[in-house]
Design a protein around this motif. Sequence first.
Motif, PDB file in Angstrom:
ATOM      1  N   THR A 128       0.772  -1.496   0.082  1.00 52.74           N
ATOM      2  CA  THR A 128      -0.334  -0.158  -0.106  1.00 52.74           C
ATOM      3  C   THR A 128       0.719   1.040   0.325  1.00 52.74           C
ATOM      4  N   CYS A 129       2.258   1.327   0.026  1.00 50.39           N
ATOM      5  CA  CYS A 129       2.842   2.174   0.162  1.00 50.39           C
ATOM      6  C   CYS A 129       3.223   2.691  -1.160  1.00 50.39           C
ATOM      7  N   ASP A 135       9.462   9.686  -7.476  1.00 53.20           N
ATOM      8  CA  ASP A 135       9.713  11.080  -6.056  1.00 53.20           C
ATOM      9  C   ASP A 135       9.177  11.054  -5.295  1.00 53.20           C
ATOM     10  N   ILE A 136       9.406  10.945  -4.104  1.00 52.02           N
ATOM     11  CA  ILE A 136       8.421  10.717  -2.606  1.00 52.02           C
ATOM     12  C   ILE A 136       9.678  11.659  -1.787  1.00 52.02           C
ATOM     13  N   SER A 137       8.514  12.418  -0.976  1.00 57.44           N
ATOM     14  CA  SER A 137       8.569  13.530  -0.050  1.00 57.44           C
ATOM     15  C   SER A 137       9.031  12.463   1.833  1.00 57.44           C
ATOM     16  N   ALA A 143       4.545   8.804   6.998  1.00 64.33           N
ATOM     17  CA  ALA A 143       3.388   8.600   6.548  1.00 64.33           C
ATOM     18  C   ALA A 143       2.486   7.203   6.482  1.00 64.33           C
ATOM     19  N   ALA A 144       3.638   6.446   5.771  1.00 65.19           N
ATOM     20  CA  ALA A 144       3.153   5.037   4.934  1.00 65.19           C
ATOM     21  C   ALA A 144       3.792   4.212   6.021  1.00 65.19           C
ATOM     22  N   LEU A 150      -0.316   1.390  12.355  1.00 67.77           N
ATOM     23  CA  LEU A 150      -1.839   1.050  13.406  1.00 67.77           C
ATOM     24  C   LEU A 150      -2.417   0.195  12.465  1.00 67.77           C
ATOM     25  N   ASP A 151      -1.943  -0.649  11.243  1.00 64.03           N
ATOM     26  CA  ASP A 151      -2.849  -2.136  10.786  1.00 64.03           C
ATOM     27  C   ASP A 151      -1.890  -2.861  11.468  1.00 64.03           C
TER      28      ASP A 151
END
Length: 411
Positions: A128-129, A135-137, A143-144, A150-151
């Motif tokens: 799901t990431c 290009d990722i911050s 957040a991922a 959490l899951d």
Amino acid sequence: MRAVVVFAFLVVGISGAALPEEQRTVIRKRGVHYLSNIRVISGEKSNDDEANKSADSAVFHYFGGPILSNPEVFAVLWNENTRFQDEMDMFYRHMSEGRYMNFFQEYNVEGQEPFGVGKYLGSHVCSTCDNGNMDISVDEVVAALTQLILDGSVPYPNKNSYYAISFPPEYRVVVGEDVACVTYCGIHESFQFQGMDVAYAILPDLGSSGCEYGCGAHSVLENTFSVASHEFAEAITDPVTGVPTWIDSNGMELADTCAHQAVFVSEDEDSFVVQSLWSNAAMDCVDPMEPLPNQNDYCRDHNSAAATLALFGGKTLRGCRDVKSRGYCQHPILGFEARLFCPITCGVRDDDEGLGVALQALGFPEVPPSCAAALSGEYLVHCLEGGDIGAVIRRYCPCVCNDEMIRSLRQ
């Protein structure tokens, strides 16, 4: 031609240390430096100018921050195209649960939980990431990871948690002004999760996006091991962004001084690579998988004596025994160098004023005139402490201020 190396500098306030006022603001320089035209083989000095500058004057100081005393490592693969899952499972198991962790006992501090064996908790390929962006911050990464916690896809964090996040080829993560495969080969940070500081690392694929040219002189997998060990070592000893633990006066972390110096390891029929690490005790980059030699043997035979005195005296020396036999201990010109590098063989440096000057600069009006005096009275306790006084005494008295000799003095 060397690429211009650009870094996002994090200015932090110092706590828990007695540095002089002009050193109270230290820049923490994060990540493995990207180097163009890298030419490094195992055992050679890095051609990273920042690392070499730090190595020339390195002493790492304890600033009161936290550590990962028993690191619990979990590896996250950004998607199914991320490489080397099986190899990194093997690597992190050895790193966290094997003899690698013994190295960090040198940096134990009285009153703080000592370094010990950790655990490898496994790995997870995230489904799901990936949102399609290459290009990722860093905010997207956090957040991922938060969602995975959490899951229940990854273990719930605690004070020893370390999440090593690896990315597939051609993906680049931007951390402030730092860009993967442009200014860094790996970087570690921390984020807040429900009031807890959680350590993690960002590890780009080192065979793409330019990382293949500036992140090591070996195979992609070997460079991946080395960079991962760099970030792991620094996360253990300086895990929380903005809260310094073990850094030097140049803002470098424990692995920065020895950047890109690969050590090839065989362990339980497995083979991998680690990066050498700085040892305050040895005052050198060392193989973290091997124990330091007996301190007294080290001081008798350390090659720095031979190299330095040969430079001044023009003779080849095999070690401190030669220094003494050739009369260098009391030589009018070379005596200081001889006593500096061979304090046991030549006798304690009773005439060295450097120790007193350095301690006086730290605010002590009455200072011991020699290394022998440093092992008496109030200074005995500082010999093994992590503060600046201890660091100065160990630097000026490297073969007097050590566990074995202190134990003998106390008996």
